[in-house]
Scaffold this active site. Structure first.
Site, mmCIF file in Angstrom:
data_model
loop_
_atom_site.group_PDB
_atom_site.id
_atom_site.type_symbol
_atom_site.label_atom_id
_atom_site.label_comp_id
_atom_site.label_asym_id
_atom_site.label_seq_id
_atom_site.Cartn_x
_atom_site.Cartn_y
_atom_site.Cartn_z
ATOM 1 N N SER A 104 -38.980 65.678 -2.609
ATOM 2 C CA SER A 104 -38.867 65.454 -4.051
ATOM 3 C C SER A 104 -39.364 64.062 -4.438
ATOM 4 C CB SER A 104 -37.411 65.596 -4.499
ATOM 5 O OG SER A 104 -36.855 66.795 -4.012
HETATM 6 N N1 SAH Z 1 -34.829 67.191 -1.454
HETATM 7 C C1 SAH Z 1 -35.701 67.716 -0.417
HETATM 8 C C2 SAH Z 1 -36.733 68.630 -0.988
HETATM 9 C C3 SAH Z 1 -36.273 69.994 -1.004
HETATM 10 S S1 SAH Z 1 -37.514 71.146 -1.526
HETATM 11 C C4 SAH Z 1 -36.393 66.547 0.260
HETATM 12 O O1 SAH Z 1 -36.085 65.425 -0.100
HETATM 13 O O2 SAH Z 1 -37.222 66.765 1.137
HETATM 14 C C5 SAH Z 1 -36.453 72.524 -1.687
HETATM 15 C C6 SAH Z 1 -36.060 73.161 -0.388
HETATM 16 O O3 SAH Z 1 -35.190 74.229 -0.707
HETATM 17 C C7 SAH Z 1 -37.224 73.785 0.373
HETATM 18 O O4 SAH Z 1 -37.262 73.275 1.665
HETATM 19 C C8 SAH Z 1 -36.882 75.293 0.382
HETATM 20 O O5 SAH Z 1 -37.266 75.936 1.580
HETATM 21 C C9 SAH Z 1 -35.374 75.264 0.231
HETATM 22 N N2 SAH Z 1 -34.761 76.469 -0.300
HETATM 23 C C10 SAH Z 1 -35.166 77.254 -1.324
HETATM 24 N N3 SAH Z 1 -34.303 78.273 -1.501
HETATM 25 C C11 SAH Z 1 -33.325 78.124 -0.566
HETATM 26 C C12 SAH Z 1 -32.136 78.850 -0.230
HETATM 27 N N4 SAH Z 1 -31.766 79.964 -0.879
HETATM 28 N N5 SAH Z 1 -31.375 78.401 0.778
HETATM 29 C C13 SAH Z 1 -31.708 77.286 1.471
HETATM 30 N N6 SAH Z 1 -32.809 76.557 1.206
HETATM 31 C C14 SAH Z 1 -33.599 76.966 0.200
#
Ligand code: SAH
Length: 227
Positions: free
Chosen positions: A61
């Protein structure tokens, strides 16, 4: 190293100028080396205020959004926090500096493995991570003081997550309505009552159901320098 430090200080000043006033949040972000969470080829962009690809079609993010989400959680060191979507693990590490224990769930196993290696490398021992569908929350560990979800829910947050929040607890989650996403803060006031506040317009990857199959977005993994 020095160049990274200068860039990091500039980013922290930019966050302050953009409305991040919580000094503990800024200090936590200063402690976490963002360059270590992104592909080596992009490391010199680590302290720009932008989201960057981390593989499997996902992104780390944007720092301002990490800071705004964290600030709005109003964390303290007694809090038990649930994060849905570990991604690179960067946001998890910021949380770990501010709460008692962070529980994090990721649906892409390769991302989770990489994030867990980072937690060990940074010696953050108050993080528990699992691969799974975070839309179901973590019933064995519920209720949580705080819930953070860095992936966009369609229309409404999953009801299970709101159920797993303690009364008095706060959840921050982007919600997509008509192709627009807004970052929302839910404060649980009673069993079924919430004070809801819209924080800012955002763009997140979608919250998707179920554990990801190994084939999903596997081809676009950028090359990582793990050294
Ligand atoms: N804050 C994180 C970015 C996350 S991006 C960082 O700093 O790197 C959002 C993440 O949510 C992705 O890796 C995606 O695979 C995950 N995601 C999406 N839906 C999900 C779910 N139902 N359960 C677990 N993870 C999920």
């Amino acid at each position: 190293m020095n160049a990274d430090n200068n860039r990091k200080i500039r980013l922290i000043m930019h966050l302050r100028n953009s409305g991040i006033t919580d000094m503990e949040v800024l200090a936590a972000m200063e402690k976490v080396p963002r360059e270590a969470f992104i592909p080596a080829a992009m490391a010199d962009r680590a302290y720009e205020d932008i989201a960057l690809p981390i593989g499997r079609g996902q992104t780390i993010s944007q720092p301002l959004v990490v800071a705004a989400m964290t600030q709005n959680l109003e964390l303290n060191d007694r809090h038990k926090v649930l994060e849905i979507g570990t991604g690179s693990g960067y946001q998890t590490c910021v949380l770990a500096h501010l709460c008692r224990r962070a529980y994090t769930i990721e649906r892409h196993k390769p991302l989770l493995r990489r994030a867990e290696a980072m937690f060990a490398q940074l010696r953050l021992h108050n993080i528990t991570a699992i691969a799974g569908d975070g839309m179901k929350g973590w019933p064995e560990q519920a209720p949580f003081d705080r819930i953070i979800c860095p992936a966009a829910a369609q229309g409404e947050p999953p009801p299970t997550l709101l159920e797993q929040l303690k009364i008095g607890g706060i959840m921050v989650i982007p919600v997509a309505v008509n192709d627009q996403q807004v970052l929302r803060r839910y404060k649980k006031e009673g069993e079924d009552t919430f004070a809801v506040k819209d924080l800012m317009a955002v763009r997140f990857v979608p919250l998707l159901p179920k554990l990801a199959p190994a084939s999903e977005n596997a081809k676009d993994d950028p090359h990582y320098n793990t050294g």
